[in-house]
Design an enzyme around this catalytic site. Structure first.
Site, PDB file in Angstrom:
ATOM      1  CB  VAL A  35      -1.223 -11.112  -2.539  1.00  0.00           C
ATOM      2  CG1 VAL A  35       0.428 -11.779  -2.959  1.00  0.00           C
ATOM      3  CG2 VAL A  35      -2.041 -11.112  -2.885  1.00  0.00           C
ATOM      4  CB  THR A  36       1.357  -6.927   1.082  1.00  0.00           C
ATOM      5  OG1 THR A  36       0.732  -7.410   2.381  1.00  0.00           O
ATOM      6  CG2 THR A  36       0.300  -6.388   0.276  1.00  0.00           C
ATOM      7  CD  GLU A  63      13.072  -3.090  -0.179  1.00  0.00           C
ATOM      8  OE1 GLU A  63      13.490  -3.761  -0.091  1.00  0.00           O
ATOM      9  OE2 GLU A  63      12.025  -2.404   0.126  1.00  0.00           O
ATOM     10  CE  LYS A  70      -1.669  -3.642  11.380  1.00  0.00           C
ATOM     11  NZ  LYS A  70      -0.958  -3.118  10.595  1.00  0.00           N
ATOM     12  CB  ALA A 103       5.354  -3.737   6.875  1.00  0.00           C
ATOM     13  CE1 TYR A 114      -2.928  -8.648   9.920  1.00  0.00           C
ATOM     14  CE2 TYR A 114      -4.787  -7.709  11.144  1.00  0.00           C
ATOM     15  CZ  TYR A 114      -3.656  -7.692  10.172  1.00  0.00           C
ATOM     16  OH  TYR A 114      -3.501  -6.484   9.692  1.00  0.00           O
ATOM     17  CG  ASP A 138      15.413   1.345  10.837  1.00  0.00           C
ATOM     18  OD1 ASP A 138      14.717   1.574  10.788  1.00  0.00           O
ATOM     19  OD2 ASP A 138      16.109   1.344  11.743  1.00  0.00           O
ATOM     20  CB  ALA A 139      11.246   4.433   8.621  1.00  0.00           C
ATOM     21  CE1 TYR A 170      -4.589  -1.358  -0.759  1.00  0.00           C
ATOM     22  CE2 TYR A 170      -3.528  -3.410   1.536  1.00  0.00           C
ATOM     23  CZ  TYR A 170      -4.443  -2.467   0.427  1.00  0.00           C
ATOM     24  OH  TYR A 170      -4.732  -3.384   0.369  1.00  0.00           O
TER      25      TYR A 170
END
Length: 400
Positions: A279-280, A76, A247, A141, A238, A112-113, A54
């Site tokens: 799908v992630t 990354e 969450k 994530a 979940y 690295d946020a 997203y």
């Protein structure tokens, strides 16, 4: 230069290498699927977690529909010679190329946020080039987070709470997808707290405070964090599990931010955004989600299953006032009505009740799911010549 022949290295859902041209093609395909519309103002956006799922869709839809300016942040791994760069690295290069091609002012930072250093670097960058932020989108994530104050490393886990979880899952270890059974022992209170420390709202709030301290909150500033509710079918692992606890913490943080003086003095807003199934790389690691998503895709078909790009375009139109906000009773923006439609969920439950027979009826959905997982890493993407050597040492896009 590192031109070499590469093939996917896969075990189940885990793929440890990426194809640069395939990953880039998925970005361009997603871009072209978003209806272009860039009239009106060009808001400044900071997107945390821009390289996948997203977060990536939010960047592309923001650029394509609203001409957003600003910064994307992701963490990354580069090409090492032994292993290709992460797919998000290649997707970032492709997104930057598209932004430049269409005259958009977007910068991408590999950092690295979660770290204090990243917050300082990004604030410096915003200060130099863009000024106050109109939209902060939080879509991170990660499996772990280091607390910037204490140095403690928190690890997230995917576990139920209260009781063990037993449910069908999708197994891709053989030639054909099959149903397997998953059992996960319940998580502890400490594991729930650690998962909330990684995936909850602590870091989101730190980002808002860091921007406020640098006077980088625009009048009318809006911040959003992506979340998921999902079906009762997957709720035990979940929404009612350790991830759900995180969450809930995220949603509580939204309420606290919305009521804080930092936002009130800027007429600011804070929302969690409940997206639909996708799908992630993150979702494919959650037991039973693959089977549930395969059933959902079978029930909805291609036309009914909404892509991340479609949902991101809806979100931007709501945030920018082109369409009304779709809020639930808890003040969350809802993008998941298509998934949780009662008739859709009734049919999914029918398939779930007898999962092996359900998989026979949903074979196309299972094949689609695995194809989507492979495409996340740039594999099996139409139009890509995998027989040709590929340049894997792609530079990270850097702008002065």
């Amino acid at each position: 230069m590192s031109l070499r022949q590469i093939e996917p290295k896969q075990r189940g859902f885990l793929i440890v290498n990426s194809h640069p041209e395939g990953a880039a093609r998925t970005v361009r395909d997603q871009w072209e699927s978003i209806p272009a519309r860039t009239d009106g103002r060009r808001p400044v956006a900071l997107v945390l977690g821009h390289s996948a799922g997203y977060g990536l869709a939010t960047v592309l839809a923001g650029l394509r529909r609203h001409g957003v300016r600003g910064v994307g942040v992701a963490f990354e791994a580069p090409d090492t010679g032994r292993r290709t760069a992460g797919a998000g690295w290649y997707r970032t290069a492709a997104a930057a190329a598209l932004a430049a091609e269409h005259g958009h002012d977007m910068r991408f930072v590999n950092a690295d946020a979660f770290s204090a250093d990243a917050k300082t670097r990004i604030a410096d960058l915003l200060e130099r080039h863009y000024g106050p932020v109109d939209h902060l989108v939080y879509s991170l994530a990660a499996p772990r987070r280091t607390d910037p104050d204490t140095g403690e490393v928190h690890h997230s886990v995917i576990k139920p709470l209260g009781a063990a979880y037993e449910a069908p899952s999708l197994d891709f270890s053989a030639d054909e997808p099959a149903v397997a059974w998953t059992r996960i022992e319940p998580g502890t209170d400490a594991e729930a707290r650690a998962t909330a420390a990684v995936m909850g709202g602590d870091d989101w709030a730190l980002w808002v405070r860091a921007l406020a301290a640098r006077r980088l909150l625009a009048d009318g500033f809006t911040t959003t964090a992506l979340t998921y509710v999902g079906s009762e079918v997957t709720a035990p692992v979940y929404r009612e599990g350790t991830i759900g606890a995180a969450k809930e913490h995220l949603e509580q943080t939204a309420r606290e931010l919305a009521g804080s003086p930092l936002l009130k003095e800027r007429n600011g807003r804070a929302f969690t955004v409940v997206a639909g199934a996708a799908v992630t790389q993150a979702s494919s690691a959650i037991p039973s989600i693959a089977l549930y998503t395969a059933f959902l895709r079978t029930v909805l078909g291609e036309a009914g299953f909404r892509t991340t790009a479609e949902q991101a375009a809806d979100l931007w139109d709501q945030l920018e006032g082109r369409t009304p906000l779709v809020l639930d009773g808890e003040g969350r923006i809802r993008l998941d009505g298509w998934e949780l439609d009662a008739r859709v969920q009734d049919r999914v439950r029918e398939l779930w009740a007898d999962p092996r027979r359900g998989l026979d009826a949903a074979r196309s959905g299972a094949d689609w799911f695995m194809g989507q997982v492979r495409a996340l890493y740039g594999w099996d993407v139409p139009g890509v010549d995998y027989a040709r050597p590929a340049e894997t040492d792609v530079p990270w896009p850097v702008r002065p």
